[in-house]
Each structure stands twice: as C-alpha cells, then as structure tokens.
Scaffold this active site. Structure first.
Site, short mmCIF file in Angstrom:
data_model
loop_
_atom_site.label_atom_id
_atom_site.label_comp_id
_atom_site.label_asym_id
_atom_site.label_seq_id
_atom_site.Cartn_x
_atom_site.Cartn_y
_atom_site.Cartn_z
N LEU A 66 6.90 -13.56 7.32
CA LEU A 66 8.17 -13.51 6.62
C LEU A 66 8.01 -12.75 5.31
O LEU A 66 7.29 -13.18 4.41
CB LEU A 66 8.67 -14.94 6.34
N ASP A 69 3.92 -8.29 2.34
CA ASP A 69 3.74 -7.16 1.43
C ASP A 69 3.81 -5.87 2.25
O ASP A 69 3.07 -5.72 3.23
CB ASP A 69 2.38 -7.28 0.74
#
Length: 170
Positions: A66, A69
């Site tokens: 979720l 980066d």
C-alpha cells in the site's frame, strides 16, 4: 514488517490503542472485534531481505503493498518492493488462492508493479470489476493514513490485485 522506525512506532501505538479500546468494551457489544486485535503486530525489519525467515511456505493468505516508496530515479528502481526476485519470495509465502494487493497514487509505479506481476507465472491478475465488493480492498484503499491523505488532496489511486496460482508441480 516495516523498515522505517517512525512508521513501526506509529503502527505499534495504533495496535495498542485498538487493543485497549477493545478491552474496555463489553463482550456482547456490537463493536467488539473477535480476538481483540491480538492477531496483529508490527515488527521493524526489512521484508525485502528477511521475509522467508518469518513465514513458512504458503503461510499467508493476503499480502498488501500500500503506497510503497516509488523510487523514481532509474538507479533506485532496483530498491522497489516489487521486483522479479522479490515476487518469487512473495509467491513462496503466499498460499495458492491467496491475494496480493497493490495500491498506489503513482501511476508509473502502478504500471511497474502490474507489469512485473503480470509476467510472473505464479500470479494471475484479478480484474478490478471482480473486486468491487471486496471490503479488504476498500479498507486498503481508504482506511490507511496514506490513503486518507491522497483523498484529502483529491489525488488518484491505482489498484492491481493478483491471485496466487497453484504450483505447477502439484
């Protein structure tokens, strides 16, 4: 599993608060959650390096990526959480029939993750229209802090989910 100390601390505090809140509710209350959040935890660890040390083959039924980066720079893309090598490890710990969820607000990253997962022989794409009533996906999209931030900023979210196929030799 989370590599960032601040995020690990934040999640740990949220788990403790949820457990405390549950302990104050009467057992027959409609808000009571079975198990009282005793089946959730967070650990500061690099899942990219240590996941097979924590989970046995086929132990997990769901994996969530979720708002990871994006590592925009070309030289940093090898550090992304979805790569060919890591997908093999995710297939190892995810049981056949299990679901790998990806949600991001970065279109390029969404396309990267979907491309790599589409190419892997042990994952099968689940069309988004088959997941419209999946409460787990809805929570993953909207209930996380990052998901709420994207909604406040009126940003887009891209979702791709994949089902773990049976092992070919089984």
């Amino acid at each position: 599993m989370e590599i960032r100390t601040s995020v690990t601390r934040y999640v740990s505090d949220r788990i403790a608060a949820a457990r405390q809140q549950q302990s104050l509710l009467p057992p027959d209350s409609p808000e009571t959650v079975q198990g009282g959040y005793q089946n959730v935890s967070v650990i500061r660890a690099n899942s990219m390096k240590h996941m097979p040390n924590f989970f046995r083959k086929g132990q997990l039924s769901k994996l969530f990526f979720l708002f990871p980066d994006p590592h925009f720079k070309l030289r940093k893309q090898k550090a992304r959480i979805i790569t060919t090598t890591l997908i093999a490890e995710y297939a190892y710990v995810l049981r056949p029939g299990g679901i790998l969820y990806t949600v991001t607000d970065v279109k390029d990253l969404h396309e990267w993750m979907a491309l790599h997962l589409h190419k892997h022989p042990l994952f099968e794409y689940i069309p988004n229209d088959q997941l419209t009533h999946d409460p787990v996906l809805e929570a993953a999209r909207t209930s996380t802090e990052e998901g709420k931030k994207v909604e406040r900023n009126k940003g887009d979210k891209w979702v791709a989910c994949f089902k773990r196929k049976e092992n070919p030799q089984d």
